[in-house]
Motif scaffolding. Structure first.
Motif, PDB file in Angstrom:
ATOM      1  N   LEU B  35       0.840  -1.209   0.000  1.00  0.00           N
ATOM      2  CA  LEU B  35       0.000   0.000   0.000  1.00  0.00           C
ATOM      3  C   LEU B  35       0.872   1.254   0.000  1.00  0.00           C
ATOM      4  N   ASN B  36       1.991   1.189   0.720  1.00  0.00           N
ATOM      5  CA  ASN B  36       2.916   2.338   0.718  1.00  0.00           C
ATOM      6  C   ASN B  36       3.514   2.565  -0.675  1.00  0.00           C
ATOM      7  N   ALA B  37       3.869   1.465  -1.354  1.00  0.00           N
ATOM      8  CA  ALA B  37       4.472   1.599  -2.686  1.00  0.00           C
ATOM      9  C   ALA B  37       3.451   2.103  -3.703  1.00  0.00           C
ATOM     10  N   LEU B  38       2.203   1.652  -3.575  1.00  0.00           N
ATOM     11  CA  LEU B  38       1.154   2.140  -4.484  1.00  0.00           C
ATOM     12  C   LEU B  38       0.889   3.621  -4.231  1.00  0.00           C
ATOM     13  N   ALA B  39       0.842   4.018  -2.949  1.00  0.00           N
ATOM     14  CA  ALA B  39       0.652   5.433  -2.620  1.00  0.00           C
ATOM     15  C   ALA B  39       1.818   6.264  -3.163  1.00  0.00           C
ATOM     16  N   ASP B  40       3.001   5.654  -3.153  1.00  0.00           N
ATOM     17  CA  ASP B  40       4.207   6.343  -3.614  1.00  0.00           C
ATOM     18  C   ASP B  40       4.105   6.746  -5.089  1.00  0.00           C
ATOM     19  N   CYS B  41       3.305   5.993  -5.869  1.00  0.00           N
ATOM     20  CA  CYS B  41       3.173   6.342  -7.290  1.00  0.00           C
ATOM     21  C   CYS B  41       1.751   6.761  -7.654  1.00  0.00           C
ATOM     22  N   GLY B  42       0.903   6.942  -6.632  1.00  0.00           N
ATOM     23  CA  GLY B  42      -0.449   7.435  -6.887  1.00  0.00           C
ATOM     24  C   GLY B  42      -1.374   6.415  -7.537  1.00  0.00           C
ATOM     25  N   LEU B  43      -1.080   5.122  -7.368  1.00  0.00           N
ATOM     26  CA  LEU B  43      -1.948   4.076  -7.918  1.00  0.00           C
ATOM     27  C   LEU B  43      -2.684   3.361  -6.789  1.00  0.00           C
ATOM     28  N   THR B  44      -3.637   2.499  -7.158  1.00  0.00           N
ATOM     29  CA  THR B  44      -4.374   1.703  -6.174  1.00  0.00           C
ATOM     30  C   THR B  44      -4.277   0.234  -6.569  1.00  0.00           C
ATOM     31  N   PRO B  45      -4.692  -0.672  -5.674  1.00  0.00           N
ATOM     32  CA  PRO B  45      -4.653  -2.095  -6.032  1.00  0.00           C
ATOM     33  C   PRO B  45      -5.405  -2.391  -7.334  1.00  0.00           C
ATOM     34  N   ALA B  46      -6.427  -1.612  -7.644  1.00  0.00           N
ATOM     35  CA  ALA B  46      -7.205  -1.851  -8.860  1.00  0.00           C
ATOM     36  C   ALA B  46      -6.384  -1.625 -10.131  1.00  0.00           C
ATOM     37  N   ASP B  47      -5.272  -0.889  -9.998  1.00  0.00           N
ATOM     38  CA  ASP B  47      -4.405  -0.630 -11.156  1.00  0.00           C
ATOM     39  C   ASP B  47      -3.418  -1.762 -11.418  1.00  0.00           C
ATOM     40  N   VAL B  48      -3.357  -2.731 -10.485  1.00  0.00           N
ATOM     41  CA  VAL B  48      -2.340  -3.786 -10.571  1.00  0.00           C
ATOM     42  C   VAL B  48      -2.934  -5.037 -11.220  1.00  0.00           C
ATOM     43  N   ASP B  49      -2.232  -5.594 -12.212  1.00  0.00           N
ATOM     44  CA  ASP B  49      -2.702  -6.859 -12.798  1.00  0.00           C
ATOM     45  C   ASP B  49      -1.657  -7.975 -12.682  1.00  0.00           C
ATOM     46  N   GLY B  50      -0.556  -7.707 -11.999  1.00  0.00           N
ATOM     47  CA  GLY B  50       0.455  -8.746 -11.791  1.00  0.00           C
ATOM     48  C   GLY B  50       1.009  -8.669 -10.372  1.00  0.00           C
ATOM     49  N   VAL B  51       1.215  -9.828  -9.750  1.00  0.00           N
ATOM     50  CA  VAL B  51       1.747  -9.856  -8.376  1.00  0.00           C
ATOM     51  C   VAL B  51       2.889 -10.856  -8.293  1.00  0.00           C
ATOM     52  N   ALA B  52       3.986 -10.419  -7.693  1.00  0.00           N
ATOM     53  CA  ALA B  52       5.134 -11.299  -7.457  1.00  0.00           C
ATOM     54  C   ALA B  52       5.535 -11.177  -5.998  1.00  0.00           C
ATOM     55  N   SER B  53       5.828 -12.315  -5.362  1.00  0.00           N
ATOM     56  CA  SER B  53       6.263 -12.262  -3.967  1.00  0.00           C
ATOM     57  C   SER B  53       7.024 -13.522  -3.616  1.00  0.00           C
ATOM     58  N   ALA B  54       7.791 -13.442  -2.552  1.00  0.00           N
ATOM     59  CA  ALA B  54       8.479 -14.613  -2.002  1.00  0.00           C
ATOM     60  C   ALA B  54       8.240 -14.619  -0.508  1.00  0.00           C
ATOM     61  N   GLY B  55       8.287 -15.785   0.096  1.00  0.00           N
ATOM     62  CA  GLY B  55       7.967 -15.901   1.524  1.00  0.00           C
ATOM     63  C   GLY B  55       6.494 -16.200   1.648  1.00  0.00           C
ATOM     64  N   GLU B  56       5.683 -15.197   1.458  1.00  0.00           N
ATOM     65  CA  GLU B  56       4.239 -15.411   1.332  1.00  0.00           C
ATOM     66  C   GLU B  56       3.922 -15.646  -0.146  1.00  0.00           C
ATOM     67  N   MET B  57       2.833 -16.355  -0.414  1.00  0.00           N
ATOM     68  CA  MET B  57       2.479 -16.643  -1.799  1.00  0.00           C
ATOM     69  C   MET B  57       1.829 -15.433  -2.466  1.00  0.00           C
ATOM     70  N   PRO B  58       2.116 -15.214  -3.740  1.00  0.00           N
ATOM     71  CA  PRO B  58       1.484 -14.089  -4.451  1.00  0.00           C
ATOM     72  C   PRO B  58      -0.038 -14.206  -4.449  1.00  0.00           C
ATOM     73  N   VAL B  59      -0.531 -15.444  -4.381  1.00  0.00           N
ATOM     74  CA  VAL B  59      -1.975 -15.687  -4.296  1.00  0.00           C
ATOM     75  C   VAL B  59      -2.542 -14.974  -3.066  1.00  0.00           C
ATOM     76  N   ASP B  60      -1.861 -15.147  -1.946  1.00  0.00           N
ATOM     77  CA  ASP B  60      -2.350 -14.566  -0.690  1.00  0.00           C
ATOM     78  C   ASP B  60      -2.219 -13.046  -0.679  1.00  0.00           C
ATOM     79  N   VAL B  61      -1.135 -12.552  -1.250  1.00  0.00           N
ATOM     80  CA  VAL B  61      -0.933 -11.101  -1.305  1.00  0.00           C
ATOM     81  C   VAL B  61      -2.016 -10.471  -2.180  1.00  0.00           C
ATOM     82  N   ALA B  62      -2.251 -11.072  -3.345  1.00  0.00           N
ATOM     83  CA  ALA B  62      -3.256 -10.534  -4.273  1.00  0.00           C
ATOM     84  C   ALA B  62      -4.641 -10.546  -3.631  1.00  0.00           C
TER      85      ALA B  62
END
Ligand SMILES: [Zn+2]
Lengths: 131, 384
Positions: B35-62
């Motif tokens: 949320l901090n990174a999205l705020a940093d560029c003025g976007l929201t989760p609705a603007d995101v169509d790809g998720v990458a993560s390690a540790g936690e699964m991208p499924v859970d983050v999305a």
């Protein structure tokens, strides 16, 4: 109780030979290369024909750390090293010595086995000490 | 098709807090940073169509963020995972698989909230070939090659101790760094011995925290109304080798850093002399020494003297680990995300210990005990 390995189907023969007091090194029957860790196919050419060749039992201590605290059963300080076997491949193991602070890299070592219940675990002795 | 400069990092931020965060789970730290990174560029989760993560699964983050992903990357090769996420997103965005990728990291390394206990799987090669010999985690396995390095190249204990000393000087300029008090070589060598020659102050911190990046095509980045200038990915590379230390090609060099680094620099077209700033994952003091050599910034065996001569220190020719690094800034377990964050800040010109005129920053991550590595070459608009 110190930990013992839980072999997988591709490493079981190698560990069973250790339990019998024999260190072997896997060799590819197709290209002749030696490798470790043990596996069922050759990391150099992909052939599935791997044989276990008895190791000479000698090697050189490439490097080590001296652990000043250890897991249950390990009496610190002790030296945890990586040894280059005479055949080329490398193995991790404890170098048994009363003076781990005096160890040096390139020290010649000889393979030994530590009894741990049903199993044996590879360790190393300094060549001088066994001479 | 050259992917040099094809995508940009438009959003970059860390978790709101770093250090000890007992009121957030590891997954929450991913989300907080996202949320901090999205705020940093003025976007929201609705603007995101790809998720990458390690540790936690991208499924859970999305799902937590309510994102409907069309691209998922769960690459987990330890601390260097995030460099690989950026590289994979570079390909995916350029190929039109997705438009905006969110890369997230979060770990409750200290408080252990929502974390799986760390233990190698009983039938892993580490558990079969290393654990029976009594290592005490990474501090006994990762630095096994150090003594060989000392023997081959004449590095002294004092030179190894200089790595945390120099990085503490950078940390002193960074209010978010966990450890900021100056230290000396004597302090390092007087700290408790962990796995000789490694003392406590040669080892990284253990902290809670997170970080996230928002990536999109360079073309789209230029059409967005961004509060910060985009940071362009000029080159990226990755590689891996053995999962056990005894299986590594060399004990005094990292093939994974070498292969990934060469690829990244070649793609970027950037010469070593044109690199203004460097981040090298420092889980332990020797890693930046190996990294400087494996990336080709100095010759074999020359890194200790290079550091001793002040080149990586404030005012030096190649400022390195300017946030204080894993040794002084923060280290959640998979530190790579924090190295990227500092590279982005330096290229943007917003780092607490800002180096003058950073247009090119190289950032290298390591996973396991040199088992994986990823390198990114990041640049400002001036480098395109
Ligand atoms: Zn073969």
């Amino acid at each position: 109780m110190k930990p013992v390995p839980t072999p997988t189907p591709d490493t079981r023969d190698w560990f069973d030979r250790i339990d019998a007091g024999e260190l072997t090194v896997p060799r590819c029957a197709a290209c002749g290369s030696f490798f470790l860790y043990p596996r069922s196919s050759c990391p150099r050419c992909g052939a599935r024909s791997v044989e276990l060749v008895p190791a000479a039992g000698t090697g050189v201590l490439l490097s080590f750390v001296v652990n000043h605290r250890g897991p249950a059963g390990f009496e610190a300080p002790y030296a945890l090293g990586v040894v280059a076997l005479a055949e080329g491949p490398r193995l991790t193991g404890v170098v048994r010595t009363d003076r781990p602070d005096r160890l040096e890299v390139d020290a010649p070592v000889r393979v030994a086995f530590e009894e741990r219940g049903e199993r044996r675990v590879v360790c190393f002795d300094l060549e001088e000490a066994t001479a | 098709m050259s992917l040099r400069g094809a995508i940009a990092i438009v959003g970059a931020a860390e978790s709101t807090d770093l250090g000890k965060i007992p009121d957030k789970s590891a997954l929450e730290l991913h989300v907080d940073a996202a949320l901090n990174a999205l705020a940093d560029c003025g976007l929201t989760p609705a603007d995101v169509d790809g998720v990458a993560s390690a540790g936690e699964m991208p499924v859970d983050v999305a799902d937590y963020l309510g994102i409907v992903p069309e691209y998922l990357d769960g690459t987990n090769v330890g601390g260097s995972s995030y460099m690989l996420h950026v590289r994979h997103a570079m390909a995916a965005i350029s190929a039109g698989l997705c438009e905006t990728v969110l890369v997230t990291h979060g770990e409750s390394g200290r408080s252990r909230i929502g974390m799986t206990p760390w233990a190698p799987a009983p039938q892993s090669f580490m558990a079969q070939l290393e654990v029976p010999h009594g290592p005490v985690g990474a501090p006994s396995l990762f630095p096994i090659g150090v003594r060989r390095y000392m023997a081959e190249y004449g590095m002294t204990r004092e030179q190894l101790a200089l790595v945390p000393v120099v990085q503490r000087r950078w940390a002193a300029m960074n209010p978010r760094a966990k450890l900021r008090d100056p230290i000396t070589v004597e302090d390092v060598l007087a700290s408790p011995v962990i796995a000789d020659p490694v003392h406590l102050l040669h080892c990284c911190l253990v902290t809670d925290g997170g970080g996230a990046l928002v990536l999109t095509s360079a073309e789209r980045a230029r059409s967005l109304d961004l509060p910060h200038p985009p940071v362009y990915v000029l080159g990226a590379g990755e590689s891996s080798e053995s999962s056990v230390v005894s299986g590594l090609e060399s004990l005094t060099s990292s093939r994974a850093i070498r292969v990934g680094g060469e690829r990244a620099l070649a793609q970027s077209g950037v010469a070593h002399a044109d690199v203004d700033h460097l981040m090298i994952y420092d889980a332990f003091a020797h890693v930046p020494i190996y990294g400087l050599e494996d990336l080709g910034f100095v010759g074999r065996g020359e890194a200790p003297a290079f550091i001793e001569d002040g080149n990586t220190a404030p005012g030096g020719s190649l400022p390195m680990n300017t946030n204080g690094g894993g040794l002084s800034y923060t280290h959640t377990g998979m530190y790579g995300m924090f190295a990227i964050q500092e590279s982005v800040r330096q290229v943007r010109g917003t780092a607490p210990a800002q180096v003058d005129g950073v247009d090119v920053s190289v950032c290298t991550g390591v996973g396991g005990m040199f088992m994986s590595s990823g390198t990114l070459v990041l640049g400002s608009a001036a480098t395109l």
